[in-house]
Motif scaffolding. Structure first.
Motif, PDB file in Angstrom:
ATOM      1  N   PHE A 158       0.855  -1.185   0.000  1.00 30.84           N
ATOM      2  CA  PHE A 158       0.000   0.000   0.000  1.00 30.84           C
ATOM      3  C   PHE A 158       0.896   1.242   0.000  1.00 30.84           C
ATOM      4  CE2 PHE A 158      -2.745  -3.297   1.424  1.00 30.84           C
ATOM      5  CZ  PHE A 158      -4.032  -2.917   1.111  1.00 30.84           C
ATOM      6  N   THR A 159       0.652   2.124  -0.953  1.00 29.74           N
ATOM      7  CA  THR A 159       1.481   3.317  -1.117  1.00 29.74           C
ATOM      8  C   THR A 159       0.619   4.560  -0.982  1.00 29.74           C
ATOM      9  OG1 THR A 159       2.952   2.131  -2.633  1.00 29.74           O
ATOM     10  CG2 THR A 159       3.088   4.532  -2.621  1.00 29.74           C
ATOM     11  N   GLY A 160       1.065   5.486  -0.143  1.00 26.70           N
ATOM     12  CA  GLY A 160       0.322   6.716   0.086  1.00 26.70           C
ATOM     13  C   GLY A 160       0.792   7.855  -0.797  1.00 26.70           C
ATOM     14  N   SER A 161       0.083   8.982  -0.715  1.00 27.31           N
ATOM     15  CA  SER A 161       0.408  10.162  -1.510  1.00 27.31           C
ATOM     16  C   SER A 161       1.183  11.196  -0.701  1.00 27.31           C
ATOM     17  CB  SER A 161      -0.881  10.806  -2.024  1.00 27.31           C
ATOM     18  OG  SER A 161      -1.654  11.301  -0.935  1.00 27.31           O
ATOM     19  N   GLY A 162       1.353  10.926   0.591  1.00 27.08           N
ATOM     20  CA  GLY A 162       2.011  11.892   1.455  1.00 27.08           C
ATOM     21  C   GLY A 162       1.046  12.780   2.217  1.00 27.08           C
ATOM     22  N   ALA A 163      -0.260  12.601   1.995  1.00 27.48           N
ATOM     23  CA  ALA A 163      -1.262  13.399   2.695  1.00 27.48           C
ATOM     24  C   ALA A 163      -1.409  12.919   4.140  1.00 27.48           C
ATOM     25  CB  ALA A 163      -2.606  13.303   1.981  1.00 27.48           C
ATOM     26  N   SER A 164      -1.944  13.783   4.993  1.00 29.72           N
ATOM     27  CA  SER A 164      -2.147  13.409   6.393  1.00 29.72           C
ATOM     28  C   SER A 164      -3.336  12.466   6.563  1.00 29.72           C
ATOM     29  CB  SER A 164      -2.352  14.652   7.256  1.00 29.72           C
ATOM     30  OG  SER A 164      -3.494  15.372   6.833  1.00 29.72           O
ATOM     31  N   VAL A 165      -4.237  12.476   5.562  1.00 25.89           N
ATOM     32  CA  VAL A 165      -5.349  11.528   5.524  1.00 25.89           C
ATOM     33  C   VAL A 165      -5.330  10.851   4.160  1.00 25.89           C
ATOM     34  CG1 VAL A 165      -7.844  11.189   5.702  1.00 25.89           C
ATOM     35  CG2 VAL A 165      -6.733  12.963   7.074  1.00 25.89           C
ATOM     36  N   GLU A 166      -5.164   9.542   4.162  1.00 28.91           N
ATOM     37  CA  GLU A 166      -5.109   8.773   2.919  1.00 28.91           C
ATOM     38  C   GLU A 166      -6.373   7.933   2.775  1.00 28.91           C
ATOM     39  OE1 GLU A 166      -2.881   9.125   0.698  1.00 28.91           O
ATOM     40  OE2 GLU A 166      -0.906   9.518   1.581  1.00 28.91           O
ATOM     41  N   PHE A 167      -6.904   7.884   1.544  1.00 28.15           N
ATOM     42  CA  PHE A 167      -8.080   7.078   1.246  1.00 28.15           C
ATOM     43  C   PHE A 167      -7.689   5.951   0.292  1.00 28.15           C
ATOM     44  CE2 PHE A 167      -9.574  11.269   2.381  1.00 28.15           C
ATOM     45  CZ  PHE A 167     -10.682  11.025   3.184  1.00 28.15           C
ATOM     46  N   PHE A 168      -8.113   4.731   0.621  1.00 27.69           N
ATOM     47  CA  PHE A 168      -7.871   3.570  -0.231  1.00 27.69           C
ATOM     48  C   PHE A 168      -9.213   2.938  -0.591  1.00 27.69           C
ATOM     49  CE2 PHE A 168      -3.996   4.071   2.205  1.00 27.69           C
ATOM     50  CZ  PHE A 168      -2.989   3.838   1.276  1.00 27.69           C
ATOM     51  N   SER A 169      -9.359   2.529  -1.841  1.00 23.86           N
ATOM     52  CA  SER A 169     -10.577   1.865  -2.296  1.00 23.86           C
ATOM     53  C   SER A 169     -10.287   0.385  -2.496  1.00 23.86           C
ATOM     54  CB  SER A 169     -11.068   2.489  -3.614  1.00 23.86           C
ATOM     55  OG  SER A 169     -11.427   3.846  -3.415  1.00 23.86           O
ATOM     56  N   LEU A 170     -11.040  -0.456  -1.780  1.00 20.24           N
ATOM     57  CA  LEU A 170     -10.817  -1.901  -1.807  1.00 20.24           C
ATOM     58  C   LEU A 170     -12.128  -2.622  -2.063  1.00 20.24           C
ATOM     59  CD1 LEU A 170      -8.687  -2.150   1.476  1.00 20.24           C
ATOM     60  CD2 LEU A 170      -7.810  -1.990  -0.843  1.00 20.24           C
ATOM     61  N   ASN A 171     -12.000  -3.915  -2.409  1.00 17.62           N
ATOM     62  CA  ASN A 171     -13.161  -4.778  -2.537  1.00 17.62           C
ATOM     63  C   ASN A 171     -13.005  -5.950  -1.589  1.00 17.62           C
ATOM     64  OD1 ASN A 171     -15.062  -6.856  -3.534  1.00 17.62           O
ATOM     65  ND2 ASN A 171     -15.411  -5.379  -5.179  1.00 17.62           N
ATOM     66  N   ALA A 172     -14.016  -6.189  -0.782  1.00 12.05           N
ATOM     67  CA  ALA A 172     -13.937  -7.238   0.230  1.00 12.05           C
ATOM     68  C   ALA A 172     -13.684  -8.607  -0.381  1.00 12.05           C
ATOM     69  CB  ALA A 172     -15.225  -7.264   1.052  1.00 12.05           C
ATOM     70  N   ASN A 173     -14.100  -8.821  -1.625  1.00  9.34           N
ATOM     71  CA  ASN A 173     -13.893 -10.118  -2.275  1.00  9.34           C
ATOM     72  C   ASN A 173     -12.414 -10.437  -2.452  1.00  9.34           C
ATOM     73  OD1 ASN A 173     -16.668 -10.513  -2.523  1.00  9.34           O
ATOM     74  ND2 ASN A 173     -16.743  -9.463  -4.498  1.00  9.34           N
ATOM     75  N   ASP A 174     -11.583  -9.396  -2.469  1.00  9.22           N
ATOM     76  CA  ASP A 174     -10.142  -9.613  -2.663  1.00  9.22           C
ATOM     77  C   ASP A 174      -9.431  -9.971  -1.364  1.00  9.22           C
ATOM     78  OD1 ASP A 174     -10.503  -8.924  -5.318  1.00  9.22           O
ATOM     79  OD2 ASP A 174     -10.062  -6.811  -4.958  1.00  9.22           O
ATOM     80  N   PHE A 175     -10.097  -9.732  -0.227  1.00 12.18           N
ATOM     81  CA  PHE A 175      -9.419  -9.921   1.054  1.00 12.18           C
ATOM     82  C   PHE A 175      -8.940 -11.350   1.255  1.00 12.18           C
ATOM     83  CE2 PHE A 175     -11.025  -6.238   3.934  1.00 12.18           C
ATOM     84  CZ  PHE A 175     -10.633  -5.328   2.962  1.00 12.18           C
ATOM     85  N   SER A 176      -9.716 -12.327   0.776  1.00  9.52           N
ATOM     86  CA  SER A 176      -9.366 -13.728   1.016  1.00  9.52           C
ATOM     87  C   SER A 176      -8.056 -14.120   0.349  1.00  9.52           C
ATOM     88  CB  SER A 176     -10.491 -14.639   0.514  1.00  9.52           C
ATOM     89  OG  SER A 176     -10.707 -14.453  -0.872  1.00  9.52           O
ATOM     90  N   SER A 177      -7.652 -13.367  -0.670  1.00  5.43           N
ATOM     91  CA  SER A 177      -6.402 -13.688  -1.368  1.00  5.43           C
ATOM     92  C   SER A 177      -5.198 -12.946  -0.807  1.00  5.43           C
ATOM     93  CB  SER A 177      -6.543 -13.357  -2.862  1.00  5.43           C
ATOM     94  OG  SER A 177      -6.680 -11.951  -3.049  1.00  5.43           O
ATOM     95  N   PHE A 178      -5.445 -11.998   0.112  1.00  4.04           N
ATOM     96  CA  PHE A 178      -4.335 -11.225   0.667  1.00  4.04           C
ATOM     97  C   PHE A 178      -3.444 -12.114   1.525  1.00  4.04           C
ATOM     98  CE2 PHE A 178      -6.331  -6.671   0.692  1.00  4.04           C
ATOM     99  CZ  PHE A 178      -6.380  -6.721  -0.689  1.00  4.04           C
ATOM    100  N   ASN A 179      -2.142 -11.894   1.389  1.00  2.00           N
ATOM    101  CA  ASN A 179      -1.166 -12.596   2.222  1.00  2.00           C
ATOM    102  C   ASN A 179      -0.488 -11.558   3.113  1.00  2.00           C
ATOM    103  OD1 ASN A 179       0.693 -14.357   3.299  1.00  2.00           O
ATOM    104  ND2 ASN A 179       1.188 -15.330   1.353  1.00  2.00           N
ATOM    105  N   ASN A 180       0.767 -11.291   2.896  1.00  2.00           N
ATOM    106  CA  ASN A 180       1.460 -10.261   3.670  1.00  2.00           C
ATOM    107  C   ASN A 180       1.135  -8.879   3.109  1.00  2.00           C
ATOM    108  OD1 ASN A 180       2.954 -12.085   5.404  1.00  2.00           O
ATOM    109  ND2 ASN A 180       4.102 -12.644   3.561  1.00  2.00           N
ATOM    110  N   LEU A 181       0.959  -7.919   4.010  1.00  2.00           N
ATOM    111  CA  LEU A 181       0.647  -6.552   3.615  1.00  2.00           C
ATOM    112  C   LEU A 181       1.754  -5.613   4.084  1.00  2.00           C
ATOM    113  CD1 LEU A 181      -3.162  -6.447   4.535  1.00  2.00           C
ATOM    114  CD2 LEU A 181      -2.102  -7.128   2.375  1.00  2.00           C
TER     115      LEU A 181
END
Length: 317
Positions: A158-181
């Protein structure tokens, strides 16, 4: 001179920059769990306070009320502790029946609907927090995530833009495939808002790599079910229409949901209110066309008045 100041005032209204909006969980930020309907658990502990809109089932449960709320436990319906005992540090407010056995100890006073006003308006809170969830979901992502490399597709960076508040858009269906973050270009103390689409979601051990360096909010704006499974995480959950399902582990933060049905241990903590200009673009009232028409009409009145005064002065001379 009056014309000049009038023009300047109108231009100031039209061109004033938008101030940053505040992302805030409101009354829910005072509780470890803020549940609109039913709360059912067994044998776990809650470091902070608990608010339940309907019925609470709390056998062998302990509530530490570490945030020192006026009421460590608020139950809009019935409090049910049929066996197992348990404890509450502080006062309780119970809107329905107190069905707790004597072995469930309350160190403070027990207030009821007949002796004290309800400390929480759950209907108003749900309206406000549902609106917050929708507003956050409409903000475009400022950060991104991608596979670590071609050999580690399930490990995400996960890579941020340098802002103090970062927003990420995800889909819960992808969570099951996540390994190390992994988290990159995100300074300690940054607020991370994860807007998660999908009806069913499961937060597992992978998210433990968030650590305690960030101010984290998972916004499950479409979810009806969220499972907390084998995790230890510092994060907050906004899932106004979801049931938090059976699982295990520890969560330090505030959970906002429709129902709770699991035995995850809740550690004291909450989401720290954060300011973001992107949030303001959604929440700030945008002037309607008739507002601009009124401003232009005011400008015309100033111009006509100024011309009329000049004619009168000229005629007198």
């Amino acid at each position: 001179m009056k014309l000049k100041f009038g023009l300047m005032a109108i231009l100031a209204v039209l061109s004033a920059p938008a101030a940053a909006g505040t992302i805030d969980l409101g009354v829910a930020s005072n509780y470890n769990a803020f549940i609109f309907n039913d709360f059912s658990t067994y044998g776990n502990s809650i470091g902070g306070a608990l608010a339940v809109g309907n019925n609470a089932f709390l056998p062998s449960n302990s509530i530490a009320n570490g945030s020192h709320n006026q009421y460590g436990l608020v139950v809009g319906g019935d409090l049910n502790v049929p066996w197992g005992g348990g404890s509450l540090n502080g006062n309780a407010w119970i809107g329905g029946n107190n069905n707790a056995i004597p072995q469930y100890t309350i160190s403070g006073q027990v207030a009821t609907a007949s002796t004290a006003a309800a400390p929480v308006d759950f209907a108003a809170a749900k309206t406000s927090l549902t609106s917050l969830s929708s507003q956050l979901a409409s903000i475009s992502a400022t950060g991104s995530y991608a596979a670590q490399d071609q050999w580690n597709q399930n490990s995400k960076i996960f890579t941020g833009s340098g802002a103090s508040v970062e927003f990420f858009s995800l889909n819960a269906n992808d969570f099951s495939s996540f390994n190390n973050l992994f988290f990159n270009s995100i300074a300690a103390g940054t607020t991370l808002v994860f807007n998660v689409a999908g009806d069913n979601a499961s937060l597992g051990w992978q998210w433990q790599s968030l650590g305690s360096s960030y101010n984290v909010l998972f916004n499950f704006y479409e979810a009806s079910n969220v499972t907390l499974n084998s995790l230890s995480i510092n994060a907050n959950i906004l899932a106004v229409d979801a049931t938090i399902n059976s699982g295990s582990g520890n969560l330090f933060g505030t959970v906002i949901a429709n129902n709770w049905n699991n035995s995850v241990t809740l550690g004291n903590g909450t989401f720290a209110a954060a300011n973001s200009p992107l949030f303001n673009t959604v929440t700030a009232a945008v002037p309607e066309p008739h507002h601009y028409a009124l401003l232009l009409a005011g400008l015309m009145v100033i111009l006509v008045t100024a011309k009329r005064r000049r004619r009168l002065l000229t005629a007198r001379v």
